[in-house]
Write a protein that holds these residues in place. Structure first.
Motif, mmCIF file in Angstrom:
data_model
loop_
_atom_site.group_PDB
_atom_site.id
_atom_site.type_symbol
_atom_site.label_atom_id
_atom_site.label_comp_id
_atom_site.label_asym_id
_atom_site.label_seq_id
_atom_site.Cartn_x
_atom_site.Cartn_y
_atom_site.Cartn_z
ATOM 1 N N GLY A 16 3.906 -3.682 -0.081
ATOM 2 C CA GLY A 16 2.693 -2.964 -0.283
ATOM 3 C C GLY A 16 2.943 -1.574 0.014
ATOM 4 N N SER A 17 1.334 -0.894 -0.317
ATOM 5 C CA SER A 17 1.394 0.613 -0.170
ATOM 6 C C SER A 17 0.239 0.719 0.883
ATOM 7 C CB SER A 17 0.782 0.991 -1.369
ATOM 8 O OG SER A 17 2.133 1.093 -2.309
ATOM 9 N N LEU A 18 0.337 2.045 1.545
ATOM 10 C CA LEU A 18 -0.676 2.684 2.273
ATOM 11 C C LEU A 18 -0.663 4.109 1.876
ATOM 12 C CD1 LEU A 18 -0.421 0.737 5.868
ATOM 13 C CD2 LEU A 18 -2.365 0.497 4.214
ATOM 14 N N GLN A 82 1.912 9.179 0.972
ATOM 15 C CA GLN A 82 1.791 7.923 0.369
ATOM 16 C C GLN A 82 3.049 7.306 0.651
ATOM 17 O OE1 GLN A 82 -0.675 6.909 -1.791
ATOM 18 N NE2 GLN A 82 0.739 4.946 -1.791
ATOM 19 N N MET A 83 2.743 5.994 1.105
ATOM 20 C CA MET A 83 3.823 4.768 1.343
ATOM 21 C C MET A 83 3.836 3.652 0.521
ATOM 22 S SD MET A 83 3.567 5.354 5.598
ATOM 23 C CE MET A 83 2.071 4.222 5.723
ATOM 24 N N ASN A 84 5.050 3.651 0.007
ATOM 25 C CA ASN A 84 4.968 2.670 -1.177
ATOM 26 C C ASN A 84 6.296 1.767 -0.862
ATOM 27 O OD1 ASN A 84 2.917 3.611 -2.753
ATOM 28 N ND2 ASN A 84 4.413 4.753 -3.952
ATOM 29 N N THR A 114 1.363 -1.391 10.234
ATOM 30 C CA THR A 114 2.217 -2.557 10.662
ATOM 31 C C THR A 114 2.365 -3.260 9.184
ATOM 32 O OG1 THR A 114 0.939 -3.026 12.534
ATOM 33 C CG2 THR A 114 1.963 -5.078 11.619
ATOM 34 N N VAL A 115 3.516 -3.655 9.118
ATOM 35 C CA VAL A 115 3.935 -4.380 7.770
ATOM 36 C C VAL A 115 4.541 -5.573 8.103
ATOM 37 C CG1 VAL A 115 5.765 -4.078 5.783
ATOM 38 C CG2 VAL A 115 4.693 -1.979 6.781
ATOM 39 N N SER A 116 4.007 -6.601 7.600
ATOM 40 C CA SER A 116 4.176 -8.023 7.733
ATOM 41 C C SER A 116 5.297 -8.618 6.604
ATOM 42 C CB SER A 116 2.930 -8.911 7.773
ATOM 43 O OG SER A 116 2.451 -8.937 6.672
ATOM 44 N N SER A 117 6.213 -9.422 7.180
ATOM 45 C CA SER A 117 7.382 -9.898 6.070
ATOM 46 C C SER A 117 6.878 -10.989 5.596
ATOM 47 C CB SER A 117 8.874 -9.631 6.764
ATOM 48 O OG SER A 117 8.607 -10.510 7.939
#
Length: 117
Positions: A16-18, A82-84, A114-117
């Motif tokens: 995802g992106s934030l 921008q985080m992709n 927080t990035v969930s896998s």
């Protein structure tokens, strides 16, 4: 006194992106180099990306090249990240940094990603 306020963090699934924002309260925003750093759980703070005030040149950590984009809007005194294609290893507290002409560093309070896998 410079104040930096980050926003835009949150929880997202891998891939995802934030977009993070950093609003600066300084009249000299446009003449300062700025950057993003992060601190993952149990690790030291590390460099993520930077942007110069003069030419807008950018620099990235190898771990985020091609996925993250740093930018700034001098009219709004705001910097962005921008985080992709986010990965679980991107999970960290992200900090905004401003370095003034005297090479004094200012930091925001940080925003959790927080990035969930």
């Amino acid at each position: 006194q410079v104040q930096l306020v980050e926003s835009g963090g949150g929880m997202v699934q891998a891939g995802g992106s934030l977009r993070l924002s950093c609003a600066a309260s300084t009249r000299t925003f446009s003449s300062n180099n700025m950057g993003w750093y992060r601190r993952a759980p149990g690790k030291e703070r590390e460099f993520v990306a930077a942007i110069t005030w003069s030419s807008g040149s950018t620099n990235y950590a190898d771990s985020v090249k091609g996925r993250f984009t740093i930018s700034r809007d001098n009219a709004k005194n705001t910097m962005y990240l921008q985080m992709n294609s986010l990965k679980s290893e991107d999970t960290a507290i992200y900090f905004c940094n401003l370095r003034d002409r005297l090479l004094i560093d200012y930091w925001g309070q940080g925003t959790q990603v927080t990035v969930s896998s």
